[in-house]
Design a protein around this motif. Structure first.
Motif, PDB file in Angstrom:
ATOM      1  N   ASP A 181      71.733  18.509 111.222  1.00  0.00           N
ATOM      2  CA  ASP A 181      71.719  17.116 110.774  1.00  0.00           C
ATOM      3  C   ASP A 181      71.350  16.993 109.298  1.00  0.00           C
ATOM      4  OD1 ASP A 181      72.664  15.582 112.779  1.00  0.00           O
ATOM      5  OD2 ASP A 181      70.734  15.166 113.712  1.00  0.00           O
ATOM      6  N   GLY A 182      71.193  18.109 108.636  1.00  0.00           N
ATOM      7  CA  GLY A 182      70.989  18.059 107.196  1.00  0.00           C
ATOM      8  C   GLY A 182      69.561  17.785 106.759  1.00  0.00           C
ATOM      9  N   ALA A 183      68.590  18.109 107.613  1.00  0.00           N
ATOM     10  CA  ALA A 183      67.199  17.924 107.215  1.00  0.00           C
ATOM     11  C   ALA A 183      66.665  19.235 106.640  1.00  0.00           C
ATOM     12  CB  ALA A 183      66.358  17.499 108.415  1.00  0.00           C
ATOM     13  N   GLY A 184      66.222  19.199 105.385  1.00  0.00           N
ATOM     14  CA  GLY A 184      65.598  20.372 104.779  1.00  0.00           C
ATOM     15  C   GLY A 184      64.224  20.578 105.382  1.00  0.00           C
ATOM     16  N   PRO A 185      63.553  21.680 105.000  1.00  0.00           N
ATOM     17  CA  PRO A 185      62.256  22.007 105.617  1.00  0.00           C
ATOM     18  C   PRO A 185      61.233  20.868 105.543  1.00  0.00           C
ATOM     19  CG  PRO A 185      62.985  23.797 104.217  1.00  0.00           C
ATOM     20  CD  PRO A 185      63.967  22.692 104.028  1.00  0.00           C
ATOM     21  N   MET A 186      61.057  20.265 104.364  1.00  0.00           N
ATOM     22  CA  MET A 186      60.031  19.240 104.253  1.00  0.00           C
ATOM     23  C   MET A 186      60.436  17.957 104.977  1.00  0.00           C
ATOM     24  SD  MET A 186      57.751  20.931 103.083  1.00  0.00           S
ATOM     25  CE  MET A 186      56.406  19.763 103.105  1.00  0.00           C
ATOM     26  N   LYS A 187      61.724  17.699 104.985  1.00  0.00           N
ATOM     27  CA  LYS A 187      62.218  16.528 105.716  1.00  0.00           C
ATOM     28  C   LYS A 187      62.002  16.723 107.211  1.00  0.00           C
ATOM     29  CE  LYS A 187      66.081  13.395 105.078  1.00  0.00           C
ATOM     30  NZ  LYS A 187      65.598  12.503 104.072  1.00  0.00           N
ATOM     31  N   PHE A 188      62.279  17.936 107.671  1.00  0.00           N
ATOM     32  CA  PHE A 188      62.051  18.266 109.072  1.00  0.00           C
ATOM     33  C   PHE A 188      60.578  18.083 109.411  1.00  0.00           C
ATOM     34  CE2 PHE A 188      60.651  21.743 111.933  1.00  0.00           C
ATOM     35  CZ  PHE A 188      61.217  21.270 113.100  1.00  0.00           C
ATOM     36  N   PHE A 189      59.722  18.555 108.515  1.00  0.00           N
ATOM     37  CA  PHE A 189      58.277  18.435 108.728  1.00  0.00           C
ATOM     38  C   PHE A 189      57.889  16.964 108.842  1.00  0.00           C
ATOM     39  CE2 PHE A 189      53.994  17.988 106.849  1.00  0.00           C
ATOM     40  CZ  PHE A 189      53.300  18.726 107.781  1.00  0.00           C
ATOM     41  N   ARG A 190      58.385  16.158 107.914  1.00  0.00           N
ATOM     42  CA  ARG A 190      57.969  14.762 107.855  1.00  0.00           C
ATOM     43  C   ARG A 190      58.594  13.938 108.988  1.00  0.00           C
ATOM     44  NH1 ARG A 190      60.053  12.665 102.888  1.00  0.00           N
ATOM     45  NH2 ARG A 190      61.626  11.768 104.273  1.00  0.00           N
ATOM     46  N   ASP A 191      59.880  14.156 109.245  1.00  0.00           N
ATOM     47  CA  ASP A 191      60.580  13.292 110.195  1.00  0.00           C
ATOM     48  C   ASP A 191      60.421  13.723 111.647  1.00  0.00           C
ATOM     49  OD1 ASP A 191      61.410  11.876 108.074  1.00  0.00           O
ATOM     50  OD2 ASP A 191      63.475  12.598 108.057  1.00  0.00           O
ATOM     51  N   ILE A 192      60.253  15.010 111.875  1.00  0.00           N
ATOM     52  CA  ILE A 192      60.242  15.493 113.255  1.00  0.00           C
ATOM     53  C   ILE A 192      58.860  16.008 113.655  1.00  0.00           C
ATOM     54  CG2 ILE A 192      61.396  16.989 114.930  1.00  0.00           C
ATOM     55  CD1 ILE A 192      63.499  15.422 113.539  1.00  0.00           C
ATOM     56  N   LEU A 193      58.365  16.972 112.900  1.00  0.00           N
ATOM     57  CA  LEU A 193      57.143  17.660 113.313  1.00  0.00           C
ATOM     58  C   LEU A 193      55.925  16.747 113.269  1.00  0.00           C
ATOM     59  CD1 LEU A 193      57.330  20.443 114.289  1.00  0.00           C
ATOM     60  CD2 LEU A 193      56.684  21.316 112.076  1.00  0.00           C
ATOM     61  N   LEU A 194      55.799  15.981 112.187  1.00  0.00           N
ATOM     62  CA  LEU A 194      54.622  15.133 112.022  1.00  0.00           C
ATOM     63  C   LEU A 194      54.526  14.077 113.132  1.00  0.00           C
ATOM     64  CD1 LEU A 194      52.496  15.533 109.898  1.00  0.00           C
ATOM     65  CD2 LEU A 194      53.523  13.726 108.543  1.00  0.00           C
ATOM     66  N   PRO A 195      55.623  13.344 113.420  1.00  0.00           N
ATOM     67  CA  PRO A 195      55.531  12.367 114.513  1.00  0.00           C
ATOM     68  C   PRO A 195      55.225  13.018 115.862  1.00  0.00           C
ATOM     69  CG  PRO A 195      57.518  11.989 113.220  1.00  0.00           C
ATOM     70  CD  PRO A 195      56.921  13.257 112.718  1.00  0.00           C
ATOM     71  N   LEU A 196      55.751  14.223 116.075  1.00  0.00           N
ATOM     72  CA  LEU A 196      55.502  14.890 117.353  1.00  0.00           C
ATOM     73  C   LEU A 196      54.049  15.330 117.464  1.00  0.00           C
ATOM     74  CD1 LEU A 196      58.665  17.120 117.887  1.00  0.00           C
ATOM     75  CD2 LEU A 196      58.047  15.017 119.041  1.00  0.00           C
ATOM     76  N   SER A 197      53.402  15.597 116.322  1.00  0.00           N
ATOM     77  CA  SER A 197      52.018  16.086 116.342  1.00  0.00           C
ATOM     78  C   SER A 197      51.018  14.939 116.411  1.00  0.00           C
ATOM     79  CB  SER A 197      51.719  16.912 115.090  1.00  0.00           C
ATOM     80  OG  SER A 197      52.760  17.763 114.776  1.00  0.00           O
ATOM     81  N   ARG A 198      51.504  13.704 116.517  1.00  0.00           N
ATOM     82  CA  ARG A 198      50.624  12.550 116.398  1.00  0.00           C
ATOM     83  C   ARG A 198      49.397  12.648 117.293  1.00  0.00           C
ATOM     84  NH1 ARG A 198      53.708   7.973 118.218  1.00  0.00           N
ATOM     85  NH2 ARG A 198      52.253   8.046 119.935  1.00  0.00           N
ATOM     86  N   THR A 199      49.612  12.960 118.562  1.00  0.00           N
ATOM     87  CA  THR A 199      48.468  12.980 119.470  1.00  0.00           C
ATOM     88  C   THR A 199      47.540  14.151 119.163  1.00  0.00           C
ATOM     89  OG1 THR A 199      49.890  14.098 121.042  1.00  0.00           O
ATOM     90  CG2 THR A 199      49.571  11.752 121.356  1.00  0.00           C
ATOM     91  N   ASN A 200      48.101  15.280 118.753  1.00  0.00           N
ATOM     92  CA  ASN A 200      47.259  16.410 118.346  1.00  0.00           C
ATOM     93  C   ASN A 200      46.395  16.036 117.164  1.00  0.00           C
ATOM     94  OD1 ASN A 200      49.264  17.611 120.000  1.00  0.00           O
ATOM     95  ND2 ASN A 200      48.624  19.584 119.191  1.00  0.00           N
ATOM     96  N   ILE A 201      47.007  15.340 116.213  1.00  0.00           N
ATOM     97  CA  ILE A 201      46.264  14.940 115.026  1.00  0.00           C
ATOM     98  C   ILE A 201      45.118  14.014 115.426  1.00  0.00           C
ATOM     99  CG2 ILE A 201      46.414  13.602 112.894  1.00  0.00           C
ATOM    100  CD1 ILE A 201      49.241  14.693 112.535  1.00  0.00           C
ATOM    101  N   ALA A 202      45.392  13.084 116.327  1.00  0.00           N
ATOM    102  CA  ALA A 202      44.347  12.154 116.754  1.00  0.00           C
ATOM    103  C   ALA A 202      43.190  12.901 117.408  1.00  0.00           C
ATOM    104  CB  ALA A 202      44.929  11.127 117.719  1.00  0.00           C
ATOM    105  N   ALA A 203      43.515  13.834 118.282  1.00  0.00           N
ATOM    106  CA  ALA A 203      42.469  14.592 118.969  1.00  0.00           C
ATOM    107  C   ALA A 203      41.636  15.370 117.968  1.00  0.00           C
ATOM    108  CB  ALA A 203      43.102  15.539 119.982  1.00  0.00           C
ATOM    109  N   LEU A 204      42.321  16.037 117.043  1.00  0.00           N
ATOM    110  CA  LEU A 204      41.602  16.826 116.044  1.00  0.00           C
ATOM    111  C   LEU A 204      40.744  15.931 115.161  1.00  0.00           C
ATOM    112  CD1 LEU A 204      44.015  19.587 114.861  1.00  0.00           C
ATOM    113  CD2 LEU A 204      41.657  19.864 115.538  1.00  0.00           C
ATOM    114  N   PHE A 205      41.274  14.744 114.849  1.00  0.00           N
ATOM    115  CA  PHE A 205      40.519  13.851 113.978  1.00  0.00           C
ATOM    116  C   PHE A 205      39.177  13.500 114.601  1.00  0.00           C
ATOM    117  CE2 PHE A 205      39.182   9.669 112.533  1.00  0.00           C
ATOM    118  CZ  PHE A 205      39.181   9.871 111.167  1.00  0.00           C
ATOM    119  N   VAL A 206      39.178  13.214 115.890  1.00  0.00           N
ATOM    120  CA  VAL A 206      37.923  12.875 116.568  1.00  0.00           C
ATOM    121  C   VAL A 206      36.944  14.037 116.466  1.00  0.00           C
ATOM    122  CG1 VAL A 206      36.886  12.365 118.794  1.00  0.00           C
ATOM    123  CG2 VAL A 206      39.022  11.272 118.145  1.00  0.00           C
ATOM    124  N   ILE A 207      37.416  15.212 116.828  1.00  0.00           N
ATOM    125  CA  ILE A 207      36.536  16.387 116.829  1.00  0.00           C
ATOM    126  C   ILE A 207      36.012  16.667 115.426  1.00  0.00           C
ATOM    127  CG2 ILE A 207      36.488  18.872 117.220  1.00  0.00           C
ATOM    128  CD1 ILE A 207      38.694  18.343 119.354  1.00  0.00           C
TER     129      ILE A 207
END
Lengths: 282, 350
Positions: A181-207
């Motif tokens: 779909d034409g997403a470079g590495p950083m675009k992939f990180f921002r558009d796909i990986l970051l939203p998918l990690s949302r709950t992980n980020i929240a959990a880590l933030f609390v800890i």
């Protein structure tokens, strides 16, 4: 288990209630103590019912602090703790999610070495490396600064490791679909990986927020200027008074207030946890 | 829309494992080519090399006449449909369809028009605002197809797109893919291990085995004139009966027709070519005991145990006519329907 045994029910509830009491009673006691005048503790007995000095005690602490024990007003210490905890939590998350991204998705020389180097630092908590770290921070002129309070605690193997484990479970095909779909590495990180990690980020933030908030030894070591004291070390300083009784009512008011932000973070973030658990993504 | 040409393409993995031996393949503009073969035969690797997800060790991949070896998948202007759909779970269906277009900087109005068009063709309009997890398997499959269609690519690449669906849905989607490909007339490469899919979908089938192409041809050609022993055994269900020349000679009573050449090592016959009566045509007659009868509706598969060589022959009979379990049965192998394969190379002898 749908068995109905009255004694078992009674017994298990009794144990649960005892457990709750063991945790809640000291907290209750701290709150009660913060509502009494100072002379209420001289007898050595701690009162069990609320007193009438709540507003005065909290007012004094928030307003002026206890100048005799060298503690600045509570607001300043709370602010310092908040800045420190937030920078540590956010800094750790940013650093570790980026390093995990690099380790999982890029083939660079010594990739495995980098991972193990990060992983091994798990065995080196702040306390172990505290003197050399102090030396480094001192030489960089970071004593008595927010940077000095937070930066040395930001590098984190735990969070890197957690993100790495999560990234590994993201299907390769998703990465490939993004490439097509034409997403470079950083675009992939921002558009796909970051939203998918949302709950992980929240959990880590609390800890990590609680980890940062509860730091004691490190702020004690590198701050000599009152305006950079954090609340956890401030409490200790209030108890250390020469030739007189500590002002327990003020100390307990401080303790009660110091508990609030972590509790708030847990309560607010819990919603995101539950949301993350109910809507299983992927 | 474009032709795809592979010239001397080879893939070697570290450790000197050759996944694809050098091969040439020309896929015409608008053609639906199916790569079929058993697991590990290299069909997916070949598709991924066309997509640019795998590097090419040697040779040249050309899409629309120009070499694309050094191009990123996105620059090759192809669209891929993955086995597990690979939809972005956090985006709505619309988001999934738009993502590739947005990354290419397509104007907003154009994006909307194309999404609208794809939604209409695939009948996914009502789901556009839903998340992939709220869709059924078949609907997800449509979205995955939609993501390919909106791009208006030079070629579609399908990597076993139907293997996660149940049998009924697979049949429906197969028909839809075929219809879609016909109406869009886009060059397509379709990988599957299911030979039924291969036979029904393909303009041409490429049968692969162990990193090599065994045969390229129209589905009927591959079925009727398998080029090698491997193809003969792989294509067709129930599979072709394959006997050693000596085995068949023993069963036939010591002699074989003259048309069987000296080099023939293996003789094959399709189960549906075996007949119960010779009807006056030259045929080899063999006798065996019926071991098993599988009724599959309009016809039955009969498993015949041949006593002299202890081999099993499968034949297809209409209904259940004249067969009963444990009975002896004499069947006829019309000489014209025999397939002969070379004793040394396993290639077809005509």
């Amino acid at each position: 288990m749908v068995e109905n045994r009255p004694w078992l029910t009674f017994f298990s509830h009794a144990i649960l209630i005892l457990g709750v009491l063991a945790v809640a009673f000291p907290v209750y006691l701290a709150f009660i103590a913060s509502t009494h005048p100072q002379n209420a503790f001289i007898s050595g007995l701690v009162p069990l019912l609320p007193g009438d000095r709540m507003i005065e005690n909290y007012g004094t602490m928030l307003d002026a602090g206890i100048s005799t024990s060298g503690a600045p007003p509570l607001g300043v210490m709370m602010w310092n703790s908040l800045v420190m905890a937030l920078s540590i939590a956010i800094g750790k998350i940013i650093i570790s999610i980026l390093s995990a991204f690099a380790i999982v998705y890029f083939r660079f020389p010594f990739r495995l070495l980098a991972f193990w180097a990060i992983f091994i630092t798990l065995m080196l908590p702040v306390e172990v490396r505290i003197l050399p770290t102090f030396k480094v921070v001192a030489d960089l002129g970071l004593l008595n600064s927010y940077a000095g309070l937070s930066i040395p605690l930001i590098a984190s193997a735990t969070a890197t490791f957690l993100f790495r484990q999560f990234f590994i479970t993201v299907p390769d095909e998703l990465t490939e679909a993004a490439r097509v779909d034409g997403a470079g590495p950083m675009k992939f990180f921002r558009d796909i990986l970051l939203p998918l990690s949302r709950t992980n980020i929240a959990a880590l933030f609390v800890i990590l927020f609680i980890y940062g908030w509860n730091q004691y030894l490190w702020p004690l070591l590198i701050t000599t200027d009152e305006s950079y004291y954090t609340i956890v070390m401030g409490i200790k300083r209030m108890v250390q008074v020469a030739d007189s009784q500590p002002n327990w009512n003020f100390v307990m008011a401080t303790v009660t207030l110091a508990m609030l932000p972590p509790v708030l973070v847990v309560i607010l973030m819990q919603r995101l946890f539950v949301k993350g658990l109910v809507e299983t993504e992927k | 829309m474009a032709a795809i040409d592979l010239a001397g393409v080879k893939k070697t993995y570290p450790g000197n494992v050759t996944a694809i031996h050098p091969l040439d393949l020309n896929i015409a503009d608008g053609e639906l080519l199916v790569l079929v073969g058993p697991s590990g035969c290299g069909k997916s690797t070949l598709l991924r090399m066309i997509a640019g997800l795998e590097t090419v060790t040697e040779g040249e991949v050309m899409i629309g006449g120009g070499p694309v070896n050094k191009r990123e998948p996105a620059e090759r202007d192809i669209a891929m449909v993955f086995q597990n759909y690979a939809l972005y779970p956090h985006m709505s269906v619309r988001g999934n369809l738009e993502y590739g277009l947005k990354n290419r900087g397509t104007p907003r109005a154009e994006i909307d028009a194309r999404v609208e068009e794809a939604a209409r063709i695939l009948e996914i309009g009502p789901f556009l605002e839903r998340k992939p997890r709220q869709l059924s398997g078949g609907q997800r499959q449509r979205v995955a197809m939609g993501r390919a269609i909106v791009r208006h690519p030079k070629a579609f690449l399908f990597d076993e797109p139907l293997s996660n669906l149940d049998a009924k849905l697979r049949g429906q989607m197969r028909v839809e893919i075929k219809r879609l490909q016909r109406s869009l007339n886009t060059t397509s490469v379709y990988v599957t291990h299911d030979q039924l899919e291969a036979m029904t979908l393909a303009d041409r089938v490429v049968v692969m085995n162990a990193g090599r192409i065994e045969q390229i041809g129209k589905p009927t050609e591959v079925y009727e004139r398998p080029a090698s022993l491997f193809v003969a055994g792989f294509v067709g269900s129930p599979p072709m009966n394959l006997f050693g020349t000596d085995e068949l000679k023993t069963e036939a009573g010591g002699s074989l027709p003259e048309s069987i050449g000296a080099n023939t090592g293996t003789i094959g016959i399709r189960p549906d070519a075996v007949t119960l009566s010779a009807n006056g045509n030259p045929a080899i007659a063999v006798t065996g005991t019926i071991e098993l009868i599988e009724p599959v509706g309009g016809e039955s598969h009969v498993y015949l145990r041949l006593p002299k060589t202890d081999r099993v022959m499968i034949l297809v009979v209409r209904g259940h006519e004249g067969v009963s379990l444990a009975a002896d049965l004499t069947v006829h192998l019309p000489v014209g329907a025999l397939h002969q394969f070379d004793a040394g190379t396993g290639r077809r002898i005509d």
